[in-house]
Design a protein around this motif. Sequence first.
Motif, short mmCIF file in Angstrom:
data_model
loop_
_atom_site.label_atom_id
_atom_site.label_comp_id
_atom_site.label_asym_id
_atom_site.label_seq_id
_atom_site.Cartn_x
_atom_site.Cartn_y
_atom_site.Cartn_z
N ASP A 112 -9.98 1.74 -4.45
CA ASP A 112 -9.87 1.55 -6.11
C ASP A 112 -9.15 0.37 -6.00
OD1 ASP A 112 -9.67 1.08 -8.57
OD2 ASP A 112 -8.67 3.23 -9.22
N VAL B 262 -9.40 -1.94 -8.42
CA VAL B 262 -9.51 -2.11 -10.09
C VAL B 262 -8.28 -2.99 -10.26
CG1 VAL B 262 -9.46 -1.31 -12.40
CG2 VAL B 262 -11.10 -0.45 -10.86
N GLN B 263 -7.19 -2.81 -10.05
CA GLN B 263 -5.93 -3.58 -10.37
C GLN B 263 -5.36 -4.60 -9.37
OE1 GLN B 263 -1.37 -2.82 -12.29
NE2 GLN B 263 -2.90 -1.47 -12.49
N GLU C 95 -5.38 3.68 -3.90
CA GLU C 95 -4.97 2.37 -4.27
C GLU C 95 -4.20 1.63 -2.96
OE1 GLU C 95 -3.44 2.49 -8.52
OE2 GLU C 95 -3.42 4.72 -7.56
N GLY D 218 -12.77 -0.11 -15.61
CA GLY D 218 -12.37 0.46 -14.36
C GLY D 218 -12.63 1.93 -14.25
N ALA D 219 -12.43 2.82 -15.25
CA ALA D 219 -12.62 4.00 -15.43
C ALA D 219 -14.20 4.22 -15.24
CB ALA D 219 -12.34 4.71 -16.50
N PHE E 296 -3.38 6.34 -9.96
CA PHE E 296 -3.97 6.21 -11.19
C PHE E 296 -5.37 5.64 -11.02
CE2 PHE E 296 -5.04 4.08 -15.11
CZ PHE E 296 -4.84 4.90 -15.88
N HIS E 297 -6.31 6.30 -11.67
CA HIS E 297 -7.56 5.72 -11.58
C HIS E 297 -8.47 5.55 -12.87
CE1 HIS E 297 -7.42 5.90 -7.14
NE2 HIS E 297 -6.74 6.98 -7.05
N LYS F 131 -11.08 -5.16 -14.13
CA LYS F 131 -10.09 -6.31 -14.54
C LYS F 131 -10.22 -7.42 -14.39
CE LYS F 131 -6.20 -2.79 -14.65
NZ LYS F 131 -5.69 -2.25 -15.77
#
Length: 363
Positions: A235, A237-238, A202, A109-110, A136-137, A264
Motif C-alpha cells: 500500500d 498510497v501515502q 506499508e 486510497g481506500a 492504516f489502509h 494521494k
Amino acid sequence: MTIFEDVESEVRSYCRNWPVVFDTAKGARLWDTDGNSYLDFFAGAGALNYGHNPEPLKRKLLEYLSRDGITHGLDMYTTAKGEFLKTFREKILGPRGLDYKVQFPGPTGANAVESALKLARKITGKEAMVNFTNAFHGMTLGALSVTGNSMKRGGAGIPLVHSTPMPFDNYFDGKVPDFLWFEKVLTDTGSSLNEPAAVIVETVQGEGGINPARIEWLQGLADLCKRHDILLIVDDVQMGVGRTGPFFSFEAAGIEPDIVTISKSISGYGLPMALVLIKPEHDVWGPGEHNGTFRGHNPAFVTGTEAIHQFWSDDIERGLLMETSGPQSEVMKILAPLTITDDELDEGLAIVAESVKAVTSGG
Ligand code: PLP
C-alpha cells in the motif's frame, strides 16, 4: 457559530486543529482570509508532494480546461487518459523494469485498497488476509478490516473479519527474530490460521506513527510470501510518489509486489486519483467487476502526466552523464575527463545550470 460548525457534520476533523478559514495556497504556504500565512508541514496528508498549485501543472490544467477538454468520462478512452498511461509506462514503470497493468478504481486510497483486497481474493480463491500491527489502509469496511487503530475500527459498527494481524518490523523492539510467529502459524497445521490470500503492508507506516520497515525486513516478507504462495500487496498510497525518495517506496528493497496501491500525490495537484498496479498475470478482473462513476478524472490525468514529466523524467535526457554523491545524493559530482576542452566544459556546465534551474523552478 461559523457556517462550518452550523452546517457541516461533527465528523469534521483536520479543521478542528486549524480553526481559521484558508483561502489561497502556493508551494509550502497557505494564507487565511485575514492574510495570515502558514507554513505547510502537512501537504494535504501526502497529497501535495509537489506543493500547492505547482505552476507547470497549473498551466497544463488551465490550458486543458480552456480548450474544453473532457472533465468527466467514466472510464472512456480519452486523450488525457492515453497520455497518462503512456507517460506512466515510459517514465515510471519502464525505467524501473516493472511490468504492471494499471487499474483506475474510485479516486481515493481506500478505493484502491478495497480493489486490491477484492482482486487478491479473486486471484487466489481464498478469503483471509494478513495485515500488520499499527497499519492504516483507509476507512471503508475492507480497508478498516486490515487497519490496526481501534478507534477507527470501532467506527465500522460491524465485526471486522477475515484478517489476521502480524507484528510489523520492530514491534518487539528487536527482541524477536523477524517473522518467527508468522512462519510458525503458517506451517503449523494446529495454528488455526486460515490460509491467507495476501499480505498487505506499508513500507513506512504513516498514520501508524511513522514506523519504517527495514529493507531486510521487506525483503524477508517478500521471500516469505513467495515461499508460501501468498500475494504481496504494498500500500503505497501515502509513501509512494516520492515521499520516501524514489517513486515507489519499495524500490530500495528491490522487491516486486504483486499488487500496488497508489493515490494521494499521483495527480500532483491534489486532485483525487488512485491507481491499482497489477502484475499482468494477476489481472483477472472481468469488465466492470470493480466499477464506479469517478474512475479516471481527466483533469487529474492531465496534471498527473505533467507531474511525471516535470519531476520524474530521466535526467540524462539533456545529454550529460553525471554522478551524484553524499548521504542523500545531494552533491553533484563533476568528474569530467581531465583532457576535456574548454568548449566542452562550458557546454556541460550550461546543461548543469539549465537542469538546476528546471528542478528549482519546476520548469
Ligand atoms: N492507505 C494508506 C497507507 C494511507 O495512508 C491512507 C490515508 O492516509 C489510505 C490508504 C486511505 O486513503 P484515502 O484517505 O484517500 O481513502
